[in-house]
Design an enzyme around this catalytic site. Structure first.
Site, PDB file in Angstrom:
ATOM      1  N   SER A  80       0.858  -1.189   0.000  1.00 51.69           N
ATOM      2  CA  SER A  80       0.000   0.000   0.000  1.00 51.69           C
ATOM      3  C   SER A  80       0.887   1.229   0.000  1.00 51.69           C
ATOM      4  CB  SER A  80      -0.891   0.005   1.252  1.00 51.69           C
ATOM      5  OG  SER A  80      -1.455   1.284   1.488  1.00 51.69           O
ATOM      6  N   TYR A  92      -3.313   0.162  10.488  1.00 53.72           N
ATOM      7  CA  TYR A  92      -3.123  -0.197   9.087  1.00 53.72           C
ATOM      8  C   TYR A  92      -1.700   0.122   8.628  1.00 53.72           C
ATOM      9  CZ  TYR A  92      -3.865  -0.340   4.025  1.00 53.72           C
ATOM     10  OH  TYR A  92      -3.768  -0.627   2.678  1.00 53.72           O
TER      11      TYR A  92
END
Length: 232
Positions: free
Chosen positions: A133, A146
């Protein structure tokens, strides 16, 4: 002849979103695809195999890998895509939520690689692709759990790269920016100034095409890291 004809690809989190797009793109390129996901049921077709699997469950991962290998052979391509997303300030994040992000985004990929890697090493070839990501190399508010998990999986990839030197097995990390999937539905980004509008996000097919690019390079070429961002 398709570029991946004769290849077997194993893709986790492949029932929807980015994972589904990756599975479909690899299939279009000629590969036989084994899709792993919690929502799937065991089913085998000519060019598509579905296996029920929760990547946070060690026994389930081993079962899935063993089943695929026993019935279809050792994968030539492994895509660690299964993931979870949480947007929440650190002070509001519970320990259970933090642990869940780590379990799905870090422990899951670790379990999958550990289960399949001995077979790739024995054969002396294969490509492992990890979907990271933008949050694995940039810091954003609300990303305590996250961001920590995605930095962790980036480190896992880096260690894997070092340990695979000279083995014939290659590893790639693909780190996309915001991608328009159902993960955004609860957040309604179009109604928030702190999030990108969905129209400006990447599409799952953008990430899928990057995966196909990485795994179709000559065996003498390893794509270490690909970072994808929406054009500004």
């Amino acid at each position: 002849m398709s570029s991946l004809a004769g290849d077997l690809a194993l893709v986790t989190g492949a029932s929807r979103g980015i994972g589904l797009a990756i599975a479909e793109a690899l299939q279009r390129a000629g590969a036989k695809v084994a899709r792993l996901a919690r929502s799937l049921e065991d089913e085998a077709g000519e060019s598509l195999v579905d296996v029920r699997c929760d990547v946070t469950d060690e026994a389930a991962v081993q079962r899935a890998v063993d089943l695929v290998i026993a019935q279809h052979g050792v994968p030539t391509i492994v895509v660690n895509n299964a993931g979870a997303f949480l947007l929440k300030p650190l002070v509001d994040t519970t320990s259970a939520e933090f642990e869940q992000q780590l379990a799905i985004n870090v422990i899951g990929p670790f379990l999958v690689v550990r289960a399949v890697l001995p077979h790739l090493l024995q054969r002396g070839s294969g490509r492992i692709v990890t979907i990271g990501s933008v949050a694995d190399h940039r810091i954003f508010p609300g990303n305590a759990a996250y961001g920590a998990s995605k930095h962790g999986v980036r480190a896992l990839h880096a260690v894997l790269q070092e340990e695979l030197q000279g083995t014939g097995v290659q590893a790639t990390l693909i780190s996309p920016g915001a991608t328009d999937t159902r993960l955004w539905d609860p957040l309604d980004p179009n109604g928030r100034e702190d999030l990108p509008a969905r129209a400006s996000m990447l599409r799952p097919d953008d990430v899928a095409e990057a995966v196909v690019f990485a795994v179709t390079r000559p065996s003498t070429v390893n794509v270490d890291v690909l970072r994808l961002m929406p054009a500004s």
